[in-house]
Design an enzyme around this catalytic site. Structure first.
Site, PDB file in Angstrom:
ATOM      1  N   GLU A  69       0.962  -1.303   0.129  1.00 17.09           N
ATOM      2  CA  GLU A  69      -0.078  -0.065   0.144  1.00 17.09           C
ATOM      3  C   GLU A  69       0.958   1.336   0.132  1.00 17.09           C
ATOM      4  O   GLU A  69       1.503   1.759   1.052  1.00 17.09           O
ATOM      5  CB  GLU A  69      -0.959  -0.322   1.363  1.00 17.09           C
ATOM      6  CG  GLU A  69      -2.314   0.549   1.152  1.00 17.09           C
ATOM      7  CD  GLU A  69      -2.230   1.864   1.223  1.00 17.09           C
ATOM      8  OE1 GLU A  69      -2.146   2.867   0.193  1.00 17.09           O
ATOM      9  OE2 GLU A  69      -2.704   2.304   2.237  1.00 17.09           O
ATOM     10  N   CYS A 109      -2.487   8.708   2.138  1.00 13.86           N
ATOM     11  CA  CYS A 109      -2.090   8.480   0.723  1.00 13.86           C
ATOM     12  C   CYS A 109      -3.278   8.591  -0.156  1.00 13.86           C
ATOM     13  O   CYS A 109      -3.116   8.632  -1.495  1.00 13.86           O
ATOM     14  CB  CYS A 109      -1.808   6.867   0.755  1.00 13.86           C
ATOM     15  SG  CYS A 109      -3.047   5.819   1.710  1.00 13.86           S
TER      16      CYS A 109
HETATM   17  C1  UN1 Z   1      -3.602   5.960   4.337  1.00 14.40           C
HETATM   18  O1  UN1 Z   1      -3.386   7.341   4.091  1.00 14.40           O
HETATM   19  O2  UN1 Z   1      -2.439   5.128   4.342  1.00 14.40           O
HETATM   20  O3  UN1 Z   1      -9.270   6.479   3.127  1.00 14.40           O
HETATM   21  C2  UN1 Z   1      -4.889   5.359   4.600  1.00 14.40           C
HETATM   22  C3  UN1 Z   1      -8.752   7.076   3.913  1.00 14.40           C
HETATM   23  C4  UN1 Z   1      -8.448   6.391   5.112  1.00 14.40           C
HETATM   24  C5  UN1 Z   1      -7.159   5.647   5.045  1.00 14.40           C
HETATM   25  C6  UN1 Z   1      -6.088   6.162   4.671  1.00 14.40           C
HETATM   26  N1  UN1 Z   1      -9.736   5.531   5.408  1.00 14.40           N
HETATM   27  O4  UN1 Z   1      -8.397   8.327   3.461  1.00 14.40           O
END
Ligand code: UN1
Length: 510
Positions: free
Chosen positions: A266, A300
């Site tokens: 990820e 992310c």
């Molecule tokens: C991340 O930024 O690694 O969808 C995860 C989202 C959150 C998870 C982000 N539920 O922004």
């Protein structure tokens, strides 16, 4: 009260004292004898605590403990394994407020987002408890008479979990809750920037394990890049779930692949919102501001690019500029604040470097762009009016900061092509009231991302769907849907209940 005292107070509310120990294995907590990690408050720049990281020997003890536990854990019925996750959810519900505040303090996201992160842990636990009664395979028609063919899913083995600073606790839970019901003990290597969050979470996990006679299902090894590499190279861990940068993920994937292990990656994104000519600009504006400014642009899933149709471009830009002007920046634990600090001084430097490059490449700063004169790593969220994407390479890079590039496009078609013309493929969104535009975006020739939304933003996914993305995002899927399958091994089992031995494909023998 100093920030370090505040950390102690929050931990005390959770019943946790003395947090210098960075290793928790089957036998209990130990002060890691590897290099010490310093937890630094991004809001003040002051030290919160020092934590001893795991040495190689301590790491080995944790992995061996997970291996020992695996032999027993895999034989417990999955719904009984679910009880451990239910116990964890109970702890998380009880300590949601404190753990959420600790996330804010150590990582810098605002209180509401810190609480939201803990809620995400609770949600995935609830999901995993239900899943513990739903781990299912298929029965498949056999070509041979009096044969039954079926597919079963068995526990895989101990798994390594490497998490990043920006979701210091939720991403562990996505993996650890699902893995536990799937029968896999986990060894967790958190970000070296957020050891306190992981230590606090592990203490809650300890209580759940103690209540369910499950010591060693969840263990913790704090550290930097070393334990990640050890995990990647360790054949005792059939799966390594890694969240982090694409560069680091490539190394992990290569090392895991060399030993023919599995990796679940990820690795960030470069997420775009398309705003069509018929979009509801009110919705679009709010979603873009949350996506770009929320978590100070350090998700992310953060929105980094906007492709606005020429007919709405100027108005959208103006609405964004006005909305940005109302964003209160400051202590993430203070009332009314919507944006906290960046994680570290290096993130401030990356923010400034990206904005310099953007301007050198023809981008025009619409608002923000400055570093805020105060202690901590505070910047203003920035909007850049971008030239056409082919002349603007900076927008193809993921900068973990609140910088939004806004492009003008002539059609949804052009926007989709531009959106996809980057290395990452995590999240995407379109704002439109047209069924045709929406369906075009969701079609096989539309968004190439793992997440594609219509009339909502790129960030803030719920746990029920599979989370992850394509291309440089790494291809992994975590959390909901059938992401559990990554944590199990598939077995095709055929049973002959007749008195003959017919061979498949009509082969005659003996
Ligand atoms: C991340 O930024 O690694 O969808 C995860 C989202 C959150 C998870 C982000 N539920 O922004």
């Amino acid at each position: 009260m100093s920030r370090a005292e505040l950390a102690e107070t929050i931990l005390a509310r959770m019943g946790i004292a003395g947090v210098g120990d960075g290793v928790r294995d089957e036998d209990g907590w130990r002060p890691g004898s590897g290099p010490a990690l310093t937890s630094t408050c991004p809001t003040s720049g002051h030290e919160l605590a020092r934590v001893g990281a795991a040495s190689r020997d301590e790491y080995d003890v944790a992995v061996e403990g997970a291996r020992d536990r695996f032999h027993e854990w895999r034989m417990r019925p999955a719904p009984v394994r679910g009880e451990l996750v239910r116990a964890l959810a109970r702890e998380l519900r009880e300590h949601k407020q404190a753990l959420g505040e600790l996330v804010s303090l150590e990582m810098g996201k605002i209180r509401s987002e810190g609480l939201g992160e803990v809620q995400e842990m609770i949600d995935v636990c609830d999901f995993a408890v239900g899943l513990s009664r739903q781990l299912h395979g298929l029965t498949i028609a056999s070509e041979r008479p009096k044969h039954r063919m079926m597919e079963q899913w068995h526990p895989l083995g101990p798994i390594g979990i490497v998490t990043a600073f920006n979701f210091p606790v939720a991403v562990w839970a996505w993996n650890a809750a699902i893995a536990a019901v799937c029968g896999d003990p986990c060894v967790w290597k958190p970000s070296p920037r957020t050891p306190l969050c992981s230590i606090a979470t592990q203490h809650l996990a300890d209580r759940a394990m103690a209540a369910c006679d499950a010591e060693g299902v969840w263990s913790l090894v704090c550290g930097g890049a070393d334990p990640s590499r050890w995990m990647a190279e360790d054949p005792r861990l059939p799966l390594v779930s890694f969240t982090g940068s694409t560069a680091a993920g490539r190394e992990v994937a290569a090392a895991v692949a060399r030993r023919l292990g599995r990796s679940l990656l990820e690795l960030g994104g470069n997420n775009a919102v398309i705003v069509a000519e018929d979009a509801d600009l009110d919705l679009a504006t709010r979603a873009i501001v949350f996506g770009a400014v929320g978590t100070a642009g350090q998700r992310c899933t953060s929105t980094r690019r906007v492709f606005a149709h020429a007919r709405v471009h100027d108005e959208l830009l103006e609405r964004l500029r006005r909305a940005y002007a109302t964003v209160k920046i400051g202590d993430p634990l203070a009332e009314g604040v919507l944006m906290g600090p960046l994680a570290a001084p290096s993130a401030v430097a990356a923010y400034l470097a990206a904005l310099r490059a953007a301007q050198a490449q023809g981008g025009v700063l619409v608002c923000g762009g400055g570093v805020i004169e105060r202690e901590g790593n505070f910047v203003e969220p920035a909007i850049v009016r971008a030239p056409p994407p082919d002349r603007f390479p900076i927008a193809r890079e993921e900068t973990f900061a609140p910088i939004l590039y806004v492009f003008r496009v002539e059609s949804v078609e052009e926007a989709i092509a531009a959106q996809n013309a980057v290395a990452h493929g995590l999240s995407s969104a379109i704002f439109t009231d047209s069924v045709r535009h929406a369906e075009r975006f969701l079609s096989p020739g539309g968004s190439d991302c793992g997440i594609a939304n219509v009339n909502l933003g790129t960030s803030g996914a719920e746990i029920g769907g599979a989370f992850g993305g394509e291309k440089d995002t790494g291809g992994g899927r975590e959390s909901g849907s059938d992401a559990w399958k990554a944590y199990m091994r598939r077995q095709t089992a055929t049973v002959n209940w007749g008195g003959e031995l017919p061979l498949a494909q009509g082969v005659e023998f003996l």
